[in-house]
Design a protein around this motif. Structure first.
Motif, mmCIF file in Angstrom:
data_model
loop_
_atom_site.group_PDB
_atom_site.id
_atom_site.type_symbol
_atom_site.label_atom_id
_atom_site.label_comp_id
_atom_site.label_asym_id
_atom_site.label_seq_id
_atom_site.Cartn_x
_atom_site.Cartn_y
_atom_site.Cartn_z
ATOM 1 N N MET A 182 0.857 -1.169 0.000
ATOM 2 C CA MET A 182 0.000 0.000 0.000
ATOM 3 C C MET A 182 0.903 1.233 0.000
ATOM 4 S SD MET A 182 -2.948 1.082 2.698
ATOM 5 C CE MET A 182 -3.927 -0.344 2.474
ATOM 6 N N SER A 183 0.591 2.153 -0.882
ATOM 7 C CA SER A 183 1.432 3.331 -1.019
ATOM 8 C C SER A 183 1.098 4.361 0.058
ATOM 9 C CB SER A 183 1.270 3.934 -2.416
ATOM 10 O OG SER A 183 0.004 4.540 -2.515
ATOM 11 N N ALA A 184 1.991 5.295 0.184
ATOM 12 C CA ALA A 184 1.799 6.372 1.169
ATOM 13 C C ALA A 184 0.577 7.202 0.828
ATOM 14 C CB ALA A 184 3.048 7.251 1.224
ATOM 15 N N THR A 185 0.267 7.356 -0.442
ATOM 16 C CA THR A 185 -0.904 8.119 -0.869
ATOM 17 C C THR A 185 -2.183 7.419 -0.435
ATOM 18 O OG1 THR A 185 0.334 8.898 -2.778
ATOM 19 C CG2 THR A 185 -2.037 9.191 -2.850
ATOM 20 N N GLU A 186 -2.248 6.092 -0.624
ATOM 21 C CA GLU A 186 -3.430 5.339 -0.218
ATOM 22 C C GLU A 186 -3.604 5.375 1.302
ATOM 23 O OE1 GLU A 186 -3.404 1.392 -1.819
ATOM 24 O OE2 GLU A 186 -3.114 2.133 -3.863
ATOM 25 N N GLN A 187 -2.503 5.254 2.035
ATOM 26 C CA GLN A 187 -2.578 5.321 3.505
ATOM 27 C C GLN A 187 -3.060 6.702 3.948
ATOM 28 O OE1 GLN A 187 1.375 4.189 4.755
ATOM 29 N NE2 GLN A 187 0.653 2.118 5.280
ATOM 30 N N GLY A 188 -2.605 7.729 3.261
ATOM 31 C CA GLY A 188 -3.036 9.090 3.576
ATOM 32 C C GLY A 188 -4.525 9.270 3.347
ATOM 33 N N ARG A 189 -5.037 8.711 2.249
ATOM 34 C CA ARG A 189 -6.468 8.800 1.948
ATOM 35 C C ARG A 189 -7.295 8.066 3.005
ATOM 36 N NH1 ARG A 189 -5.958 7.554 -4.393
ATOM 37 N NH2 ARG A 189 -5.169 9.587 -5.020
ATOM 38 N N LYS A 190 -6.849 6.866 3.387
ATOM 39 C CA LYS A 190 -7.562 6.099 4.415
ATOM 40 C C LYS A 190 -7.565 6.869 5.740
ATOM 41 C CE LYS A 190 -7.181 1.369 2.859
ATOM 42 N NZ LYS A 190 -6.746 0.026 3.206
ATOM 43 N N SER A 191 -6.461 7.478 6.047
ATOM 44 C CA SER A 191 -6.366 8.253 7.289
ATOM 45 C C SER A 191 -7.315 9.445 7.263
ATOM 46 C CB SER A 191 -4.921 8.717 7.489
ATOM 47 O OG SER A 191 -4.828 9.531 8.628
ATOM 48 N N VAL A 192 -7.398 10.124 6.122
ATOM 49 C CA VAL A 192 -8.289 11.270 5.975
ATOM 50 C C VAL A 192 -9.743 10.810 6.074
ATOM 51 C CG1 VAL A 192 -9.125 13.011 4.336
ATOM 52 C CG2 VAL A 192 -6.673 12.711 4.695
ATOM 53 N N ARG A 193 -10.085 9.686 5.410
ATOM 54 C CA ARG A 193 -11.451 9.150 5.487
ATOM 55 C C ARG A 193 -11.815 8.778 6.924
ATOM 56 N NH1 ARG A 193 -10.874 4.938 1.066
ATOM 57 N NH2 ARG A 193 -10.074 6.356 -0.491
ATOM 58 N N ARG A 194 -10.911 8.095 7.608
ATOM 59 C CA ARG A 194 -11.160 7.696 8.994
ATOM 60 C C ARG A 194 -11.363 8.930 9.873
ATOM 61 N NH1 ARG A 194 -6.444 5.215 11.782
ATOM 62 N NH2 ARG A 194 -6.001 4.940 9.610
ATOM 63 N N THR A 195 -10.545 9.929 9.696
ATOM 64 C CA THR A 195 -10.677 11.166 10.474
ATOM 65 C C THR A 195 -12.000 11.863 10.156
ATOM 66 O OG1 THR A 195 -8.276 11.448 10.511
ATOM 67 C CG2 THR A 195 -9.604 13.389 11.002
ATOM 68 N N ALA A 196 -12.371 11.879 8.870
ATOM 69 C CA ALA A 196 -13.637 12.505 8.475
ATOM 70 C C ALA A 196 -14.815 11.758 9.094
ATOM 71 C CB ALA A 196 -13.759 12.542 6.956
ATOM 72 N N LEU A 197 -14.798 10.429 9.073
ATOM 73 C CA LEU A 197 -15.870 9.640 9.674
ATOM 74 C C LEU A 197 -15.955 9.877 11.183
ATOM 75 C CD1 LEU A 197 -15.628 6.241 7.748
ATOM 76 C CD2 LEU A 197 -17.466 7.922 7.635
ATOM 77 N N ILE A 198 -14.833 9.935 11.825
ATOM 78 C CA ILE A 198 -14.821 10.211 13.270
ATOM 79 C C ILE A 198 -15.413 11.588 13.545
ATOM 80 C CG2 ILE A 198 -13.309 10.674 15.255
ATOM 81 C CD1 ILE A 198 -11.483 8.403 14.167
ATOM 82 N N MET A 199 -15.041 12.582 12.760
ATOM 83 C CA MET A 199 -15.557 13.942 12.957
ATOM 84 C C MET A 199 -17.067 14.000 12.711
ATOM 85 S SD MET A 199 -13.266 15.330 14.214
ATOM 86 C CE MET A 199 -12.419 16.815 14.324
ATOM 87 N N VAL A 200 -17.561 13.311 11.676
ATOM 88 C CA VAL A 200 -19.001 13.269 11.408
ATOM 89 C C VAL A 200 -19.718 12.616 12.588
ATOM 90 C CG1 VAL A 200 -20.770 12.196 9.947
ATOM 91 C CG2 VAL A 200 -18.833 13.384 8.896
ATOM 92 N N ALA A 201 -19.168 11.525 13.112
ATOM 93 C CA ALA A 201 -19.777 10.847 14.264
ATOM 94 C C ALA A 201 -19.787 11.756 15.492
ATOM 95 C CB ALA A 201 -19.039 9.546 14.560
ATOM 96 N N VAL A 202 -18.698 12.483 15.716
ATOM 97 C CA VAL A 202 -18.637 13.403 16.855
ATOM 98 C C VAL A 202 -19.671 14.513 16.705
ATOM 99 C CG1 VAL A 202 -17.198 15.166 17.977
ATOM 100 C CG2 VAL A 202 -16.251 12.909 17.490
ATOM 101 N N VAL A 203 -19.783 15.106 15.515
ATOM 102 C CA VAL A 203 -20.765 16.172 15.280
ATOM 103 C C VAL A 203 -22.182 15.637 15.459
ATOM 104 C CG1 VAL A 203 -21.741 17.696 13.514
ATOM 105 C CG2 VAL A 203 -19.267 17.598 13.849
ATOM 106 N N ALA A 204 -22.475 14.446 14.910
ATOM 107 C CA ALA A 204 -23.799 13.849 15.067
ATOM 108 C C ALA A 204 -24.096 13.584 16.543
ATOM 109 C CB ALA A 204 -23.901 12.557 14.258
ATOM 110 N N GLY A 205 -23.109 13.065 17.269
ATOM 111 C CA GLY A 205 -23.289 12.829 18.708
ATOM 112 C C GLY A 205 -23.538 14.121 19.470
ATOM 113 N N MET A 206 -22.799 15.176 19.141
ATOM 114 C CA MET A 206 -22.993 16.460 19.804
ATOM 115 C C MET A 206 -24.383 17.022 19.516
ATOM 116 S SD MET A 206 -19.197 18.112 19.215
ATOM 117 C CE MET A 206 -19.748 19.757 19.469
ATOM 118 N N PHE A 207 -24.835 16.911 18.265
ATOM 119 C CA PHE A 207 -26.163 17.389 17.896
ATOM 120 C C PHE A 207 -27.230 16.610 18.662
ATOM 121 C CE2 PHE A 207 -30.007 17.067 15.304
ATOM 122 C CZ PHE A 207 -30.333 18.411 15.199
ATOM 123 N N GLY A 208 -27.104 15.285 18.689
ATOM 124 C CA GLY A 208 -28.067 14.451 19.415
ATOM 125 C C GLY A 208 -28.101 14.779 20.896
#
Length: 191
Positions: free
Chosen positions: A1-27
């Motif tokens: 797995m290239s560094a670019t793919e790992q970077g994308r996965k990391s960004v996606r994971r961070t984005a999903l965590i942030m969406v979950a945190v925002v949804a939890g805060m709203f709820g």
């Protein structure tokens, strides 16, 4: 797995965590007010009182050795020019003895309204000891333009009221709930 793919996965994971945190805060924010109101009503915090009627049968024994002064305060929210007052500024009651006080309200506006009275009790330690068997605060109150109503509040002070409390203030704030009550609010001649 290239560094670019790992970077994308990391960004996606961070984005999903942030969406979950925002949804939890709203709820959590959305649920805070109902949870707070339920808790305050349950334990009598901040003078919140139950808006459910209590039965007058099989009540506690009347404490004839003690008198408690109950004061009544009325307010109309939003500076409206409605008439709203208790017929007596205060009464003295024996704990355990039911008492009835009449309140007068008049819609001074030229259109129909629906009002809701929200009760509060001070001191807060007395909130759980003041119980009502009849109150206009239990339901929305529809008023025709110019209509007047005499509305009873029947209550009892529990004999378990702490002995240092000799004065209880029951206050009502009348709110205009016409917009939220809808047109289906039943007209009640004696509410």
């Amino acid at each position: 797995m290239s560094a670019t793919e790992q970077g994308r996965k990391s960004v996606r994971r961070t984005a999903l965590i942030m969406v979950a945190v925002v949804a939890g805060m709203f709820g959590f924010g959305y649920a805070t007010v109902p949870l707070y109101n339920a808790l305050c009503t349950f334990i009598g915090l901040n003078g919140k009182v139950s808006t459910e009627a209590v039965s007058e049968s099989g009540g506690a024994a009347v404490d004839k050795t003690r008198l408690v002064k109950v004061q009544f305060v009325t307010t109309v929210n939003g500076g409206r020019n409605w008439e709203f007052r208790s017929e007596q500024a205060q009464v003295e009651v024996h704990p355990g003895e039911f008492s009835t006080v009449m309140f007068h309200a008049r819609n001074t506006e030229d259109h129909d309204i629906v009002a809701q009275a929200v009760p509060n009790v001070a001191p807060t330690t007395a909130a759980r000891h003041l119980r009502k068997s009849e109150c206009f605060c239990f339901n929305n109150q529809p008023f025709k333009a110019g209509e007047e109503k005499e509305m009873p509040v029947r209550f009892v002070i529990d004999p378990e009221l702490p002995p240092e409390v000799d004065t209880v203030t029951l206050s009502y704030t009348f709110f205009d709930v016409t917009q939220t009550a809808g047109k289906s609010a039943p007209a009640s001649p004696n509410s």
